[in-house]
Design an enzyme around this catalytic site. Structure first.
Site, PDB file in Angstrom:
ATOM      1  N   ASP A 110       0.816  -1.213   0.000  1.00  0.00           N
ATOM      2  CA  ASP A 110       0.000   0.000   0.000  1.00  0.00           C
ATOM      3  C   ASP A 110       0.850   1.262   0.000  1.00  0.00           C
ATOM      4  O   ASP A 110       1.367   1.679   1.042  1.00  0.00           O
ATOM      5  CB  ASP A 110      -0.908  -0.030   1.247  1.00  0.00           C
ATOM      6  CG  ASP A 110      -1.790   1.205   1.333  1.00  0.00           C
ATOM      7  OD1 ASP A 110      -2.393   1.435   2.397  1.00  0.00           O
ATOM      8  OD2 ASP A 110      -1.868   1.952   0.330  1.00  0.00           O
TER       9      ASP A 110
ATOM     10  N   ASP B 171      -1.723   5.757  -5.041  1.00  0.00           N
ATOM     11  CA  ASP B 171      -2.085   4.927  -3.897  1.00  0.00           C
ATOM     12  C   ASP B 171      -2.469   3.517  -4.326  1.00  0.00           C
ATOM     13  O   ASP B 171      -3.625   3.262  -4.712  1.00  0.00           O
ATOM     14  CB  ASP B 171      -3.262   5.591  -3.160  1.00  0.00           C
ATOM     15  CG  ASP B 171      -3.664   4.819  -1.935  1.00  0.00           C
ATOM     16  OD1 ASP B 171      -4.633   5.235  -1.265  1.00  0.00           O
ATOM     17  OD2 ASP B 171      -3.025   3.788  -1.634  1.00  0.00           O
TER      18      ASP B 171
HETATM   19  N1  LIG Z   1      -9.368   3.534   2.564  1.00  0.00           N
HETATM   20  C1  LIG Z   1      -8.317   3.350   2.257  1.00  0.00           C
HETATM   21  C2  LIG Z   1      -6.996   3.103   1.859  1.00  0.00           C
HETATM   22  C3  LIG Z   1      -6.186   3.993   1.152  1.00  0.00           C
HETATM   23  N2  LIG Z   1      -6.533   5.198   0.719  1.00  0.00           N
HETATM   24  N3  LIG Z   1      -4.995   3.443   0.934  1.00  0.00           N
HETATM   25  N4  LIG Z   1      -5.003   2.207   1.493  1.00  0.00           N
HETATM   26  C4  LIG Z   1      -6.216   1.981   2.053  1.00  0.00           C
HETATM   27  N5  LIG Z   1      -6.520   0.831   2.657  1.00  0.00           N
HETATM   28  C5  LIG Z   1      -5.515  -0.180   2.887  1.00  0.00           C
HETATM   29  C6  LIG Z   1      -6.242  -1.322   3.555  1.00  0.00           C
HETATM   30  C7  LIG Z   1      -7.668  -0.897   3.718  1.00  0.00           C
HETATM   31  C8  LIG Z   1      -7.834   0.457   3.100  1.00  0.00           C
END
Ligand SMILES: N#Cc1c(N)n[nH]c1N1CCCC1
Length: 329
Positions: free
Chosen positions: A33, A218
Site C-alpha cells: 500500500d 495509492d
Molecule cells: N481507505 C483506504 C486506503 C487507502 N486510501 N490506501 N489504502 C487503504 N486501505 C488499505 C487497507 C484498507 C484500506
C-alpha cells in the site's frame, strides 16, 4: 540489500494486489500500500475467530523477533477499516531485498473487512514514514529502511488488469514500460506520494485546466478517485453514464464506449488511463450495468488508485522524492 522482485497478484475484481513477504522466516501474503506507512500483520495473538483462514505471524516461532517494549500501533483507513496491536522488530525479506530490525506491527485486533478478506494477512505500507502510527516512537517503513542498501533508492509497481504483475525494490526494469519514464516532483509534506495535477483531457478532446489540485499514487485504493471537474467532464462523453445510488457511484451500460483519460502528472507528463481500464466491473449478474473505475472525490489530494496503475507503470524514487510513470509494455 541489493534488489528484490515479488509477483503482485490481484484479488477478485482487482480489489487489491497481494504479494508474499518473509517475516522472521515466515512467508506471509500481504497487501502492498503506497498510501499508508505501517507494516502490520495478522498474528496468533488475534482471537481464533479473527485468525480463521489467515496466515498468522507467530512471534514465538521466529528466532529473530524482538519485542519493542511499550510500543503499540493503531491505524484506521479512509474506508473505515483498521487494525491495532503491539510492535517488535524482525528480519523482512521481500523478493531478496532484506531489512533486519524492521518494525513489525503485530495485530491483536483487526476490523471485520480484514477478517473476511482471507487472501490478505496484513499490509506493507510504502508511503512516507511520517505517517507511521507506532507510538511512542514512530517507526520507518520497509522501503525507508531498505533504501540505503538497495542498488537504487527506488521501488516500482507494475500492476495489471486481471493479471499478475510485480513490485520491485532497488531496480527499475525498463522492459516493463514503453519509452522512458516521465518524472514528477513529489510534495512530501503530507507523507503521501503526492504530486500536482494541473490539467486533463478526455479522449481526443481539448485540454482543460484543473484548479491546481494535487493527487496521490495509492496502490491500496482500488479505484481512481478524482476531482469532480475531471469526473463530470469524463462521463459527459459516456452515453448512459449516471450516478447510481444503489451501486454507490457512477455506472454506465457495459456496452458503452469508454474514452481514454489523460491526466497531467507534475506539470510535464500526460498520463493516459485507458478507457478499458475505467470499466471496473459489472454491478449485476447479467453484466448489463458496469461500475466506473473513475469516481469523484471532494478529497484534495485526489486518490489515484489501482485503476491508474493498470495503465501506467509507476516508479517511486525515495532518493530524490520523485515519481516516474510510463505506459506499460
Ligand atoms: N481507505 C483506504 C486506503 C487507502 N486510501 N490506501 N489504502 C487503504 N486501505 C488499505 C487497507 C484498507 C484500506
Amino acid at each position: 540489500s541489493g534488489s528484490g522482485t515479488v509477483t503482485a497478484t490481484p484479488e477478485s475484481q482487482d480489489v487489491e494486489y497481494l504479494a508474499p513477504i518473509s517475516i522472521g522466516g515466515q512467508s506471509i501474503v500481504m497487501d502492498f500500500d503506497s498510501g499508508s506507512s505501517d507494516l502490520w500483520v495478522f498474528s496468533t495473538q488475534l482471537s481464533a475467530t479473527a485468525q480463521k483462514g489467515h496466515t498468522n505471524f507467530d512471534t514465538t516461532k521466529s528466532t529473530t523477533f524482538k519485542t519493542m517494549t511499550g510500543a503499540a500501533f493503531s491505524i484506521s483507513y479512509g474506508d473505515g477499516s483498521g487494525a491495532a496491536g503491539t510492535v517488535g522488530t524482525d528480519t523482512v525479506n521481500i523478493g531478496g531485498a532484506t531489512v533486519t530490525g524492521q518494525a513489525i506491527e503485530v495485530a491483536t485486533a483487526v476490523s471485520s473487512s480484514f477478517v473476511s478478506d482471507t487472501n490478505s494477512n496484513g499490509l506493507v505500507g510504502l508511503a512516507f514514514s511520517k505517517l507511521n502510527t507506532v507510538s511512542p516512537t514512530q517507526q520507518k517503513t520497509f522501503f525507508d529502511n531498505a533504501m540505503a542498501t538497495l542498488a537504487q533508492p527506488v521501488f516500482t509497481a507494475d500492476l495489471r488488469k486481471g493479471a499478475v504483475g510485480s513490485y520491485e525494490f532497488g531496480n527499475i526494469d525498463s522492459t516493463k514500460f514503453n519509452g522512458s519514464l516521465s518524472w514528477a516532483a513529489v510534495n512530501t509534506t503530507t507523507g503521501f506520494w503526492q504530486f500536482s495535477n494541473s490539467k486533463f483531457s478526455v479522449g481526443t478532446g481539448a485540454t482543460t485546466a484543473t484548479d491546481g489540485t494535487q493527487a496521490i499514487a495509492d496502490t491500496g485504493t482500488t479505484l481512481m478517485l478524482a476531482s469532480s471537474a475531471i469526473v463530470t467532464a469524463y462521463y459527459s462523453q459516456v452515453s448512459g453514464a449516471a450516478n447510481d445510488a444503489s451501486a454507490g457511484g457512477i455506472t454506465f451500460p457495459c456496452t458503452a464506449t469508454l474514452p481514454d483519460l489523460n491526466v497531467d502528472v507534475g506539470g510535464n507528463y500526460m498520463a493516459l488511463v485507458r478507457g478499458d481500464d475505467i470499466n471496473y466491473a459489472p454491478v449485476d449478474s447479467t453484466g448489463t450495468t458496469c461500475f466506473g473505475g473513475l469516481q469523484a472525490t471532494t478529497n484534495d489530494p485526489q486518490i489515484w488508485g489501482d485503476i491508474m496503475f493498470k495503465s501506467q507503470f509507476v516508479a517511486f524514487n525515495g532518493g530524490n522524492n520523485s515519481i516516474g510513470m510510463a505506459p506499460h509494455q
